[in-house]
Scaffold this active site. Structure first.
Site, mmCIF file in Angstrom:
data_model
loop_
_atom_site.group_PDB
_atom_site.id
_atom_site.type_symbol
_atom_site.label_atom_id
_atom_site.label_comp_id
_atom_site.label_asym_id
_atom_site.label_seq_id
_atom_site.Cartn_x
_atom_site.Cartn_y
_atom_site.Cartn_z
ATOM 1 C CB ALA A 92 -1.059 -0.096 1.211
ATOM 2 C CG ASN A 93 -0.047 4.966 -1.535
ATOM 3 O OD1 ASN A 93 -0.701 5.763 -0.766
ATOM 4 N ND2 ASN A 93 -0.715 4.121 -2.557
#
Ligand code: PMT
Length: 398
Positions: A207-208
């Site tokens: 993810a980020n």
């Protein structure tokens, strides 16, 4: 305030009809005049007496009522209003609207009106997910019918799922957006927000750091200017903006699908931090640590580019706005990205460590358009959103 505005409220047969009584009260508090059509199904859940007491008007139920036809008539009923609101909108009534049926007063009024229509769907999750309901909604939205909700939550049957009618404040915000005559009234906007997550196995993902603050603020600002907004969001810990339809997704592939389903739109703003790669060798079971074995290798495959896909697609929004998250040569890379992805504007921001662009409450952006580059000062993300929404409103004026 809605002083002097006239709402024709169609109440159809669902348990959410009880919320429509509160909706009438809140509309009247804001100065709106409310007339009601109550369907036979609606009458099973709320009484004409409750509605008449709250609206201060007779309740309209029968297409063949001689009294009603003589005194007002179904055509006058739909002419003497500024907005028709269907809340709750059952799967059945939505189907009738899509088909153009006119077999009762509600369906006839909805077929006869030339006023804007806002529907607040409410039904069981499986009915909501049914391809027939989705196709009916798509038909109605393509004809310009506005929608608020449904939300995900507890349903009357004791299940949790999507299909719960939007809450009264959300419906009010949508009504105010449409009636307040904001510069984006009648326009449809698509906004993406938050991160996407790409599963490695059932328990791990890539993810980020996107929080969704910037994208959600843009969706809220566009709705405040009167746009009918669909917000396609990756997983975030934020409340849904009022008066905005929210579609929750996880992966980039799901986000692209949800964006396609939200078209046509006049404007799209892609503020989501979409993962550039997905996991090609995603494991169906949890990857186990084996004593002495080397760590597993994660193979990546490119994700679709949502912004570029929208730009090249047959239903390209009239104004397409992308973002650029950069750590160096911020403006130069954004200018190149605008050309490469085929969007109209790029909002560039420096996401280097310490800027707080990811996750923080403020942002420093550069607006890149065909006419050049504007450097905006550091602003709260809500203010960036407000300014951007105003620029968008000015750009899509007829
Ligand atoms: O969510 P916050 O914490 O408030 O942070 C806001 C933000 C920093 C995430 C936001 O302001 C921002 O910059 N969003 C874009 C992030 C990004 O993915 O930028 P990019 O330069 O990698 O992508 C360029 C554009 O293409 C973006 O509009 C992006 O949505 C889009 N894109 C990218 C990859 C992909 N596969 N599909 C896309 O549509």
């Amino acid at each position: 305030m809605l002083t002097g505005r006239r709402v024709l409220l169609v109440i159809s047969g669902g348990i959410a009809a009880y919320k429509s009584l509160d909706l009438i009260r809140r509309l009247r508090e804001r100065g709106a005049a409310v007339r009601c059509i109550l369907t036979r199904g609606g009458e099973q859940f709320v009484t004409p007496l409750s509605i008449a007491t709250l609206t201060g008007e007779r309740v309209f139920q029968d297409i063949f009522s001689l009294t009603d036809e003589a005194e007002i008539g179904h055509i006058a009923l739909v002419k003497e209003c500024d907005l028709v609101v269907v809340a709750p909108a059952t799967a059945n009534l939505l189907a009738k609207m899509a088909m153009g049926l006119a077999d009762d007063l509600a369906a006839t009024a909805l077929l006869a009106t030339d006023r804007p229509i806002l529907v607040a769907p409410a039904m069981n999750t499986r009915m909501w997910d049914h391809p027939a309901t989705r196709a009916n909604l798509a038909t109605l939205e393509a004809r310009g019918v506005h929608r608020v909700g449904p939300n995900t939550g507890w349903l009357a049957e004791g299940e949790v799922g999507e299909g719960r009618m939007a809450e009264v404040p959300e419906i009010l915000a949508a009504i105010e957006g449409l009636l307040a005559g904001g510069p984006l009234a009648g326009r449809r906007a698509l906004v993406t927000s938050g991160p996407t997550v790409e599963p490695i196995d059932p328990v791990r993902f890539i993810a980020n750091r996107s929080s969704g603050k910037q994208g959600h603020a843009i969706a809220a600002a566009l709705a405040r200017l009167g746009a009918g907004v669909t917000l396609v969001s990756g997983p975030v810990a934020l409340a849904d903006p009022a008066g905005v339809r929210v579609v929750r997704v996880e992966t980039a592939a799901e986000m692209l699908e949800a964006c396609r389903a939200a078209l046509p739109a006049d404007v799209a703003v892609c503020a989501a931090a979409v993962a550039d790669w997905t996991v090609a060798n995603r494991s169906a079971g949890k990857r186990r640590k084996q004593a002495g074995a080397p760590p597993p290798v994660i193979e990546l495959a490119p994700n679709p580019d949502i912004l570029a896909t929208l730009a090249a697609g047959p239903q390209r929004p009239r104004l397409l706005v992308g973002f650029a998250a950069e750590t160096e040569n911020v403006v130069g890379n954004a200018v190149e990205k605008r050309a490469r992805k085929g969007c109209d504007w790029i909002v560039a921001n420096d996401v280097s460590a310490g800027t707080g662009a990811f996750g923080g409450d403020a942002n420093t952006v550069h607006l890149v358009t065909a006419s050049g580059v504007e450097d905006w000062p550091a602003l709260p993300k809500t203010e960036v959103a407000r300014r951007l929404a105003e620029r968008i409103a000015a750009a899509v004026q007829p």
